[in-house]
Design a protein around this motif. Structure first.
Motif, PDB file in Angstrom:
ATOM      1  N   ARG A  18      -4.257  67.562 -12.241  1.00 40.40           N
ATOM      2  CA  ARG A  18      -4.027  68.869 -12.115  1.00 40.40           C
ATOM      3  C   ARG A  18      -5.348  69.469 -11.470  1.00 40.40           C
ATOM      4  O   ARG A  18      -6.385  69.532 -11.871  1.00 40.40           O
ATOM      5  CB  ARG A  18      -4.025  69.516 -13.527  1.00 40.40           C
ATOM      6  N   LEU A  20      -7.023  72.968  -9.333  1.00 37.72           N
ATOM      7  CA  LEU A  20      -7.059  74.342  -8.937  1.00 37.72           C
ATOM      8  C   LEU A  20      -8.190  74.487  -7.931  1.00 37.72           C
ATOM      9  O   LEU A  20      -9.192  73.894  -7.939  1.00 37.72           O
ATOM     10  CB  LEU A  20      -7.707  75.016 -10.256  1.00 37.72           C
ATOM     11  N   THR A  51      -2.939  74.140  -7.389  1.00 35.60           N
ATOM     12  CA  THR A  51      -2.830  75.597  -7.551  1.00 35.60           C
ATOM     13  C   THR A  51      -3.806  76.177  -6.676  1.00 35.60           C
ATOM     14  O   THR A  51      -4.906  75.674  -6.641  1.00 35.60           O
ATOM     15  CB  THR A  51      -2.933  75.886  -8.971  1.00 35.60           C
ATOM     16  N   ARG A  67     -12.392  80.895 -16.645  1.00 28.91           N
ATOM     17  CA  ARG A  67     -11.219  81.346 -17.245  1.00 28.91           C
ATOM     18  C   ARG A  67     -10.300  80.210 -17.129  1.00 28.91           C
ATOM     19  O   ARG A  67      -9.641  79.953 -18.107  1.00 28.91           O
ATOM     20  CB  ARG A  67     -10.540  82.613 -16.746  1.00 28.91           C
ATOM     21  N   LEU A  68     -10.195  79.737 -15.929  1.00 22.55           N
ATOM     22  CA  LEU A  68      -9.075  78.616 -15.627  1.00 22.55           C
ATOM     23  C   LEU A  68      -9.361  77.024 -15.747  1.00 22.55           C
ATOM     24  O   LEU A  68      -8.482  76.340 -15.993  1.00 22.55           O
ATOM     25  CB  LEU A  68      -8.591  79.105 -14.284  1.00 22.55           C
ATOM     26  N   PRO A  70     -10.461  75.046 -18.204  1.00 24.74           N
ATOM     27  CA  PRO A  70      -9.997  74.337 -19.083  1.00 24.74           C
ATOM     28  C   PRO A  70      -8.462  73.754 -18.789  1.00 24.74           C
ATOM     29  O   PRO A  70      -8.125  72.644 -19.637  1.00 24.74           O
ATOM     30  CB  PRO A  70      -9.906  75.209 -20.560  1.00 24.74           C
ATOM     31  N   ASP A  71      -7.706  74.455 -18.084  1.00 24.02           N
ATOM     32  CA  ASP A  71      -6.325  74.061 -17.666  1.00 24.02           C
ATOM     33  C   ASP A  71      -6.141  72.935 -16.667  1.00 24.02           C
ATOM     34  O   ASP A  71      -5.018  72.798 -16.166  1.00 24.02           O
ATOM     35  CB  ASP A  71      -5.538  75.096 -17.468  1.00 24.02           C
ATOM     36  N   TYR A  72      -7.243  72.378 -16.182  1.00 25.34           N
ATOM     37  CA  TYR A  72      -7.358  71.693 -14.913  1.00 25.34           C
ATOM     38  C   TYR A  72      -8.085  70.399 -15.229  1.00 25.34           C
ATOM     39  O   TYR A  72      -9.097  70.515 -16.009  1.00 25.34           O
ATOM     40  CB  TYR A  72      -7.599  72.362 -13.592  1.00 25.34           C
ATOM     41  N   ASP A  73      -7.987  69.503 -14.349  1.00 24.08           N
ATOM     42  CA  ASP A  73      -8.767  68.359 -14.231  1.00 24.08           C
ATOM     43  C   ASP A  73      -9.923  68.396 -13.296  1.00 24.08           C
ATOM     44  O   ASP A  73     -10.824  67.681 -13.470  1.00 24.08           O
ATOM     45  CB  ASP A  73      -7.925  66.985 -13.994  1.00 24.08           C
ATOM     46  N   THR A 107     -17.448  73.181 -19.751  1.00 20.45           N
ATOM     47  CA  THR A 107     -16.194  72.838 -19.665  1.00 20.45           C
ATOM     48  C   THR A 107     -16.092  71.618 -19.698  1.00 20.45           C
ATOM     49  O   THR A 107     -14.997  70.719 -20.035  1.00 20.45           O
ATOM     50  CB  THR A 107     -15.232  73.382 -18.737  1.00 20.45           C
ATOM     51  N   VAL A 109     -15.284  70.026 -16.940  1.00 16.50           N
ATOM     52  CA  VAL A 109     -14.280  69.946 -15.823  1.00 16.50           C
ATOM     53  C   VAL A 109     -15.077  69.906 -14.429  1.00 16.50           C
ATOM     54  O   VAL A 109     -15.946  70.627 -14.200  1.00 16.50           O
ATOM     55  CB  VAL A 109     -13.208  71.285 -15.723  1.00 16.50           C
TER      56      VAL A 109
END
Length: 159
Positions: A18, A20, A51, A67-68, A70-73, A107, A109
């Motif tokens: 994933r 971003l 994304t 903010r974003l 944590p939802d991505y690799d 994070t 990430v």
């Protein structure tokens, strides 16, 4: 510009990651090149639909990443800051660099750092990954591609 010591980019199989890409909006021509390079690197690595989000400028990259992420690799941050006649350049460059570093460390990430910090527009265009067109000889480097490749390599390593 020095490419001395730059590693050969390996062929990546990052399908399933994933990803971003956050791109600033200032300096549209440079940003179009950076974003094009980032999308090309993602596609070459097997990621067809990362994304893509746009923020106003390079200063806003860290808060969006924070903010974003944590939802991505992997996250790729793209921007350009061109030196002017005031200290604004120094503050924005430092804020973007320290902010993105902090987000990545906090994070875990990987963040591909594709923020150009240039003395003039010519330097930015030379690093933007733009093809030759008309009088423009084309960019010598493709920092959007490089930043994306670095983020993907690191994400695969951490996996």
């Amino acid at each position: 510009m020095s490419r001395a010591g730059a590693p050969q980019a390996p062929k990546l199989d990052a399908g399933g990651l994933r990803v971003l890409i956050i791109a600033a909006s200032w300096h549209e021509k440079v940003m179009d090149g950076l974003l094009g390079g980032a999308l090309r690197a993602a596609r070459d690595a097997g990621i067809d639909s990362p994304t893509v989000l746009r923020v106003p400028g390079s200063f806003e990259l860290p808060v969006a990443a924070a903010r974003l992420a944590p939802d991505y690799d992997a996250v790729v941050a793209l921007g350009v800051v061109i030196r002017g006649g005031t200290p604004h350049f120094d503050y924005v460059c430092q804020a973007a660099t320290l902010g993105l570093t902090e987000v990545s460390v906090r994070t875990g990430v990987p963040i591909g750092f594709g923020v150009l910090t240039c003395d003039d527009e010519s330097q930015a265009l030379d690093r933007a990954g733009l093809p030759a067109a008309g009088e423009f000889a084309g960019s010598k480097e493709d920092k959007g591609f490089e930043a994306t490749s670095a983020a993907l390599q690191t994400a695969l390593l951490l996996r």
